[in-house]
Design a protein around this motif. Structure first.
Motif, short mmCIF file in Angstrom:
data_model
loop_
_atom_site.label_atom_id
_atom_site.label_comp_id
_atom_site.label_asym_id
_atom_site.label_seq_id
_atom_site.Cartn_x
_atom_site.Cartn_y
_atom_site.Cartn_z
N HIS A 141 29.96 98.97 31.96
CA HIS A 141 31.44 98.93 30.43
C HIS A 141 30.99 97.96 29.87
O HIS A 141 30.23 97.06 30.09
CB HIS A 141 31.74 97.75 31.15
N HIS A 143 31.01 95.78 25.50
CA HIS A 143 31.91 94.79 25.85
C HIS A 143 31.39 93.99 23.99
O HIS A 143 30.00 94.00 24.05
CB HIS A 143 32.00 93.62 26.24
N GLU A 183 40.24 97.04 29.18
CA GLU A 183 39.94 95.92 29.42
C GLU A 183 40.64 95.68 30.90
O GLU A 183 39.80 94.92 31.79
CB GLU A 183 40.08 94.70 28.60
N THR A 184 41.47 96.14 31.07
CA THR A 184 42.35 95.45 32.29
C THR A 184 40.94 96.40 33.17
O THR A 184 41.75 96.13 34.88
CB THR A 184 43.68 96.33 32.27
N VAL A 185 40.45 97.48 33.17
CA VAL A 185 40.00 98.17 33.82
C VAL A 185 38.45 97.95 34.34
O VAL A 185 37.77 98.78 35.00
CB VAL A 185 39.93 99.56 34.39
N ALA A 186 38.13 97.25 33.29
CA ALA A 186 36.48 96.38 32.64
C ALA A 186 36.33 96.33 34.74
O ALA A 186 34.88 96.53 34.49
CB ALA A 186 36.21 96.01 32.06
N ALA A 187 37.02 95.47 35.60
CA ALA A 187 36.20 94.74 36.66
C ALA A 187 35.64 96.20 37.54
O ALA A 187 34.96 95.70 38.60
CB ALA A 187 37.18 93.90 37.39
N ARG A 188 35.81 97.36 37.38
CA ARG A 188 35.67 98.35 38.31
C ARG A 188 34.34 99.38 37.71
O ARG A 188 33.69 100.12 38.87
CB ARG A 188 37.24 99.74 38.10
N ASP A 190 30.16 99.02 37.59
CA ASP A 190 29.18 99.13 38.33
C ASP A 190 28.70 97.01 37.61
O ASP A 190 27.42 97.02 38.37
CB ASP A 190 28.37 100.29 38.43
N ARG A 191 28.06 98.11 36.15
CA ARG A 191 27.33 96.98 35.22
C ARG A 191 28.57 96.34 34.30
O ARG A 191 29.04 97.55 33.81
CB ARG A 191 25.91 97.42 34.52
N VAL A 192 28.74 95.70 33.88
CA VAL A 192 28.55 95.11 31.84
C VAL A 192 27.87 94.41 31.59
O VAL A 192 26.86 93.71 31.94
CB VAL A 192 30.02 93.97 33.36
#
Length: 199
Positions: A141, A143, A183-188, A190-192
């Protein structure tokens, strides 16, 4: 440039699919192109699966172009599945921003190595998009600072024919709701990766 080639448990023997996702304007296409140039990779864009404007008009979705339901997610998943199976002669669609239309049969995809796919909705928790995610080995993801991202979007829309006022209105009423959803699913992911410093 981050190494896109670490081993992924359960990945296909001949193909590794790396997904890049993030809000509209974050720089997915630019980052994918940089990976491709540095490592000699093919890039399969989600935007190649936009429904044509004539179909969006038929469905009453033309004024929401870019929202999740304006893409052929099922077709996207099928193509990624063919890539994962190392099928020969897979050719993916591209997206022409000047025409604002998808172009069929534009990107030859090799049957070995790493292939990058990029798009807003790779992590969306809906059945048709979960089918896409199931074909991708790893998703990053991306940003950037939100003000910078919105400035990029306005500039992009102006380059492709909208007036500055039309561009700002489109960003506010179409792109930003999509960005918040992504952004609501960014936590899914593998890397940010925060690319603000690279902008």
């Amino acid at each position: 440039m981050d190494n896109p080639f670490p081993p992924v448990p359960g990945s296909s023997a001949g193909i590794r699919l790396l997904g890049l996702t993030g809000a509209p304007g974050v720089g997915k296409s630019t980052y994918a192109a940089a990976l491709a140039a540095e490592h000699g990779l093919a890039v399969v864009p989600m935007d190649g699966f936009h429904y044509a404007d004539v179909e969006l008009a038929r469905r009453g979705l033309l004024d929401r172009k870019g929202a999740p339901d304006t893409f052929d997610a099922e077709g996207y998943a099928v193509l990624l599945r063919r890539v994962r199976r190392c099928e020969p002669a897979v050719v993916a669609p591209a997206f022409d921003r000047d025409l604002e239309q998808a172009l069929a049969g534009a990107i030859a995809v090799p049957a070995t190595g790493t292939v990058v796919t990029e798009g807003n909705y790779l992590l969306l928790d809906e059945p048709r998009w979960r089918a896409v995610r199931a074909e991708v080995d790893e998703v990053w993801h991306l940003h950037v600072d939100d003000d910078l991202r919105r400035e990029r979007l306005v500039a992009r829309h102006v380059r492709h024919g909208k007036s500055p006022a039309e561009a700002r209105a489109w960003v506010a009423h179409v792109d930003e709701p999509n960005a918040r959803l992504v952004e609501t699913v960014a936590a899914r992911a593998d890397r940010v990766l925060d690319l603000t410093a690279r902008a």
